[in-house]
Each structure stands twice: as structure tokens, then as C-alpha cells.
Write a protein that holds these residues in place. Structure first.
Motif, PDB file in Angstrom:
ATOM      1  N   ARG A   3       3.608   3.376   0.976  1.00  0.00           N
ATOM      2  CA  ARG A   3       3.760   4.817   1.207  1.00  0.00           C
ATOM      3  C   ARG A   3       4.123   5.459  -0.128  1.00  0.00           C
ATOM      4  NH1 ARG A   3       7.647   5.491   6.220  1.00  0.00           N
ATOM      5  NH2 ARG A   3       8.943   6.002   4.458  1.00  0.00           N
ATOM      6  N   GLN A  31      -7.712   4.570   2.541  1.00  0.00           N
ATOM      7  CA  GLN A  31      -6.497   4.309   3.318  1.00  0.00           C
ATOM      8  C   GLN A  31      -5.742   3.074   2.826  1.00  0.00           C
ATOM      9  OE1 GLN A  31      -7.813   4.293   7.418  1.00  0.00           O
ATOM     10  NE2 GLN A  31      -8.027   6.503   7.421  1.00  0.00           N
ATOM     11  N   TYR A  33      -3.097   3.385   0.987  1.00  0.00           N
ATOM     12  CA  TYR A  33      -1.695   3.799   1.029  1.00  0.00           C
ATOM     13  C   TYR A  33      -1.562   4.995   1.940  1.00  0.00           C
ATOM     14  CZ  TYR A  33      -3.093   7.305  -2.490  1.00  0.00           C
ATOM     15  OH  TYR A  33      -3.718   8.323  -3.163  1.00  0.00           O
ATOM     16  N   THR A  34      -0.353   5.248   2.371  1.00  0.00           N
ATOM     17  CA  THR A  34      -0.054   6.408   3.199  1.00  0.00           C
ATOM     18  C   THR A  34       0.559   7.470   2.311  1.00  0.00           C
ATOM     19  OG1 THR A  34       0.370   5.006   5.109  1.00  0.00           O
ATOM     20  CG2 THR A  34       1.278   7.239   5.176  1.00  0.00           C
ATOM     21  N   LEU A  35       0.002   8.652   2.349  1.00  0.00           N
ATOM     22  CA  LEU A  35       0.522   9.773   1.566  1.00  0.00           C
ATOM     23  C   LEU A  35       1.650  10.430   2.351  1.00  0.00           C
ATOM     24  CD1 LEU A  35       0.169  11.471  -0.993  1.00  0.00           C
ATOM     25  CD2 LEU A  35      -1.487  12.854   0.251  1.00  0.00           C
ATOM     26  N   ILE A  36       2.827  10.474   1.747  1.00  0.00           N
ATOM     27  CA  ILE A  36       4.001  11.078   2.364  1.00  0.00           C
ATOM     28  C   ILE A  36       4.181  12.466   1.760  1.00  0.00           C
ATOM     29  CG2 ILE A  36       6.487  10.878   2.746  1.00  0.00           C
ATOM     30  CD1 ILE A  36       4.804   8.644   4.039  1.00  0.00           C
TER      31      ILE A  36
END
Length: 60
Positions: A3, A31, A33-36
Motif C-alpha cells: 500500500r 494492481q 500496489y494499492t493506492l492509499i
């Protein structure tokens, strides 16, 4: 999955197809990583994209 938080400037320079930073954006699209992001950061992304392009692009 990792993230991360992307600074607005990092995000913007990574979007261009010929940018040396494009792998950052490609990894996001794939996808890897997850973008926070917070609402404030999202609004900043839209504001900067609108400034550099136009409102139609920023609001999509």
C-alpha cells in the motif's frame, strides 16, 4: 499487497507514456500496489490535473 501514498507530483510525472517514471503508473494499472489516498489528496490530484489539462479530464 503493498500500500502506498503517491505525492501529486510523482503521480503526474508518471502518467506520460514516455516518462522515465512510467513504471510507477503501470504498476498501479496492473494492481501491483494499492493506492492509499484521502479526500484531500484526491482533491489535490484533481486540482493539479485540471490546472495542467482541463476540467473534463480532471473530473473523470
Amino acid at each position: 499487497m503493498m500500500r502506498i501514498i503517491l505525492d501529486t507530483n510523482v503521480l503526474l510525472v508518471s502518467i506520460g507514456k514516455k516518462s522515465q517514471y512510467r513504471p510507477i503508473f503501470d504498476a498501479f494499472l496492473q494492481q501491483k500496489y494499492t493506492l492509499i489516498i484521502s479526500n484531500d489528496v484526491l482533491l489535490e490530484y484533481a486540482e493539479i490535473i485540471e490546472f495542467k489539462t482541463n476540467a473534463l479530464v480532471a473530473n473523470r
